[in-house]
Design an enzyme around this catalytic site. Structure first.
Site, mmCIF file in Angstrom:
data_model
loop_
_atom_site.group_PDB
_atom_site.id
_atom_site.type_symbol
_atom_site.label_atom_id
_atom_site.label_comp_id
_atom_site.label_asym_id
_atom_site.label_seq_id
_atom_site.Cartn_x
_atom_site.Cartn_y
_atom_site.Cartn_z
ATOM 1 N N ASN A 151 45.569 5.233 98.972
ATOM 2 C CA ASN A 151 45.831 5.354 97.543
ATOM 3 C C ASN A 151 45.500 6.758 97.056
ATOM 4 O O ASN A 151 44.624 7.435 97.584
ATOM 5 C CB ASN A 151 45.030 4.302 96.751
ATOM 6 C CG ASN A 151 43.677 4.805 96.303
ATOM 7 O OD1 ASN A 151 43.565 5.508 95.288
ATOM 8 N ND2 ASN A 151 42.640 4.463 97.060
ATOM 9 N N PHE A 206 41.821 7.978 89.351
ATOM 10 C CA PHE A 206 41.013 7.536 88.206
ATOM 11 C C PHE A 206 41.887 7.178 86.996
ATOM 12 O O PHE A 206 41.586 7.553 85.853
ATOM 13 C CB PHE A 206 40.006 8.616 87.786
ATOM 14 C CG PHE A 206 38.835 8.813 88.714
ATOM 15 C CD1 PHE A 206 38.618 7.985 89.800
ATOM 16 C CD2 PHE A 206 37.943 9.848 88.484
ATOM 17 C CE1 PHE A 206 37.525 8.183 90.652
ATOM 18 C CE2 PHE A 206 36.845 10.057 89.326
ATOM 19 C CZ PHE A 206 36.649 9.220 90.410
ATOM 20 N N SER A 217 35.551 10.343 95.221
ATOM 21 C CA SER A 217 36.980 10.058 95.306
ATOM 22 C C SER A 217 37.713 11.305 95.794
ATOM 23 O O SER A 217 37.465 12.410 95.289
ATOM 24 C CB SER A 217 37.534 9.639 93.944
ATOM 25 O OG SER A 217 38.955 9.605 93.993
ATOM 26 N N ASN A 227 40.798 11.834 95.253
ATOM 27 C CA ASN A 227 42.035 11.917 94.478
ATOM 28 C C ASN A 227 41.893 12.638 93.147
ATOM 29 O O ASN A 227 42.832 12.685 92.358
ATOM 30 C CB ASN A 227 42.591 10.510 94.247
ATOM 31 C CG ASN A 227 42.880 9.801 95.552
ATOM 32 O OD1 ASN A 227 43.428 10.396 96.476
ATOM 33 N ND2 ASN A 227 42.485 8.539 95.640
ATOM 34 N N THR A 228 40.714 13.197 92.873
ATOM 35 C CA THR A 228 40.507 14.076 91.723
ATOM 36 C C THR A 228 40.143 15.445 92.265
ATOM 37 O O THR A 228 39.166 15.585 93.011
ATOM 38 C CB THR A 228 39.396 13.544 90.805
ATOM 39 O OG1 THR A 228 39.795 12.296 90.248
ATOM 40 C CG2 THR A 228 39.121 14.520 89.671
ATOM 41 N N LYS A 239 27.645 7.137 94.668
ATOM 42 C CA LYS A 239 28.665 6.748 95.648
ATOM 43 C C LYS A 239 29.163 7.974 96.387
ATOM 44 O O LYS A 239 29.645 8.933 95.776
ATOM 45 C CB LYS A 239 29.833 6.030 94.984
ATOM 46 C CG LYS A 239 30.825 5.443 95.991
ATOM 47 C CD LYS A 239 31.784 4.464 95.336
ATOM 48 C CE LYS A 239 32.658 3.769 96.368
ATOM 49 N NZ LYS A 239 33.528 2.744 95.765
ATOM 50 N N ASN A 244 32.989 5.646 100.074
ATOM 51 C CA ASN A 244 34.310 5.669 99.458
ATOM 52 C C ASN A 244 35.383 5.729 100.558
ATOM 53 O O ASN A 244 35.084 5.508 101.736
ATOM 54 C CB ASN A 244 34.415 6.874 98.516
ATOM 55 C CG ASN A 244 35.292 6.615 97.309
ATOM 56 O OD1 ASN A 244 36.376 6.051 97.431
ATOM 57 N ND2 ASN A 244 34.821 7.034 96.143
ATOM 58 N N TYR A 268 36.805 -4.707 99.050
ATOM 59 C CA TYR A 268 37.969 -4.413 98.211
ATOM 60 C C TYR A 268 39.230 -4.601 99.052
ATOM 61 O O TYR A 268 39.940 -5.603 98.917
ATOM 62 C CB TYR A 268 37.875 -2.994 97.643
ATOM 63 C CG TYR A 268 39.061 -2.542 96.807
ATOM 64 C CD1 TYR A 268 40.235 -3.281 96.700
ATOM 65 C CD2 TYR A 268 39.026 -1.354 96.102
ATOM 66 C CE1 TYR A 268 41.312 -2.860 95.940
ATOM 67 C CE2 TYR A 268 40.097 -0.906 95.330
ATOM 68 C CZ TYR A 268 41.233 -1.665 95.262
ATOM 69 O OH TYR A 268 42.297 -1.234 94.508
#
Length: 352
Positions: free
Chosen positions: A121, A125, A188, A190-191, A230, A259, A331
């Site tokens: 993914n 956020f 994350s 993805n940022t 995290k 993560n 998850y």
């Protein structure tokens, strides 16, 4: 049916269905119902098991019905808390939330790789912003009735990394009164540049600011809310050691490991393997376990460790405990195993 749909569309459809089932009283057909603390035994103690085989634990200064939680990311906005509670989790974590609403990255941005039991993914956020997020928390029965609810905070994509602390402090102040614990997500992929906050100097500064703020908020709110960090699986042994030292220095209550991973080597050649984004599920299991082991070696029993990454069976949950995790979160396993995974993991961890 769900796997015939686009992954993100299936995700939202599932949450809507679960929310509707809970509202009309049919959530019990999907899961075992909300996990509850067993009756008290000796003064100050919990009986070891309740009638449903739940094993209560005390960690982070919290009483949890069992050791199995929902990882952040599934319910980013806190819109389905009560429906998710029906699946039997001992605790639920929602978010990541940012100060301002943001749409996240362009779609498509979530991909299944069933052959490897993994997801990729690059959501980024996507969330409704902290004010709407808090309103959802306040509206949930799970929170009102004392369910253990972790609120996961991050920074907006448009906030320069040099000003990231401002976003975290803003979110911390907003969520603090309503959180069982607060998770600071600096991992994350993805940022842009977010993982730079895991560097020793940057993390030292951030944790110091958050710790000072939490002490002031504890006084203002007349309660202490545990803080959890995290981190990523893509850390070497020295980085893990440095982070552990900072957790101890700043008296951070817990750490979530881990993560998603930026490495796609384990799925090379599979459809979607070249898509950008964080990889979760079975291939991250060994990386996550290694970080958990490294943390436990450095932290001893001083800091609670929540193990997440690659749990697709009760045996995987047990392995995470053996690596040193006090609690586990799932998850991606839910995507491939469904709600039965929660019950299986609870049973597997009854006596561990």
């Amino acid at each position: 049916m769900l796997f015939s749909l686009d992954a993100e569309r299936a995700h939202h459809l599932t949450l809507r269905g679960l929310r509707m089932a809970e509202r009309i009283g049919l959530a019990g057909l999907i899961g075992p119902g909300r996990a509850k603390l067993p009756a008290a035994g000796e003064p100050g103690q919990f009986s070891s098991l309740d009638a449903n085989g739940e094993q209560a634990v005390e960690l982070l200064g919290l009483h949890l019905p069992n050791r199995v939680g929902l990882a952040a990311g599934l319910d980013k906005d806190g819109a389905c808390i009560d429906g998710l509670a029906a699946l039997g989790f001992g605790f639920i974590e929602i978010g990541t939330v940012t100060p301002k609403p943001q749409p996240g990255n362009p779609q498509p941005r979530m991909f299944r790789l069933p052959q490897a039991q993994t997801l990729i993914n690059r959501l980024g956020f996507n969330n409704v912003g902290v004010d709407a997020f808090v309103a959802n928390v306040r509206a949930s029965r799970f929170a009102a009735e004392g369910g253990v609810l972790g609120l996961n905070i991050g920074k907006n994509a448009t906030t320069p990394i040099e000003q990231a602390a401002d976003d975290y402090l803003h979110c911390l102040e907003k969520v603090y009164p309503y959180a069982s614990y607060v998770t600071v997500n600096i991992s994350s992929p993805n940022t842009k540049n977010l993982r730079q906050l895991q560097d020793e100097q940057a993390l030292d500064t951030l944790l110091g600011a958050l710790r000072d703020k939490s002490l002031r908020l504890a006084d203002e709110n007349k309660k202490q809310v545990p803080m959890v960090l995290k981190i990523a699986p893509d850390l070497d042994a020295e980085q893990v050691k440095a982070i552990a030292a900072l957790l101890l220095r700043h008296k951070i209550d817990g750490v979530i490991a881990t993560n998603t991973t930026i490495s796609h080597e384990a799925v090379a050649g599979l459809r979607h393997s070249e898509e950008a984004g964080g990889l979760s599920g079975a291939p991250v299991r060994e990386k996550s376990d290694a970080v958990v082991r490294g943390l436990r070696a450095e932290l001893g029993k001083a800091v609670a460790i929540v193990g997440t990454g690659g749990i697709l069976s009760g045996a995987d949950a047990q392995a995470k405990r053996r690596a040193g995790a006090d609690l586990v979160q799932v998850y991606t396993g839910l995507i491939y195993r469904g709600p039965a995974l929660v019950t299986e993991c609870v049973k597997a961890l009854r006596v561990s």
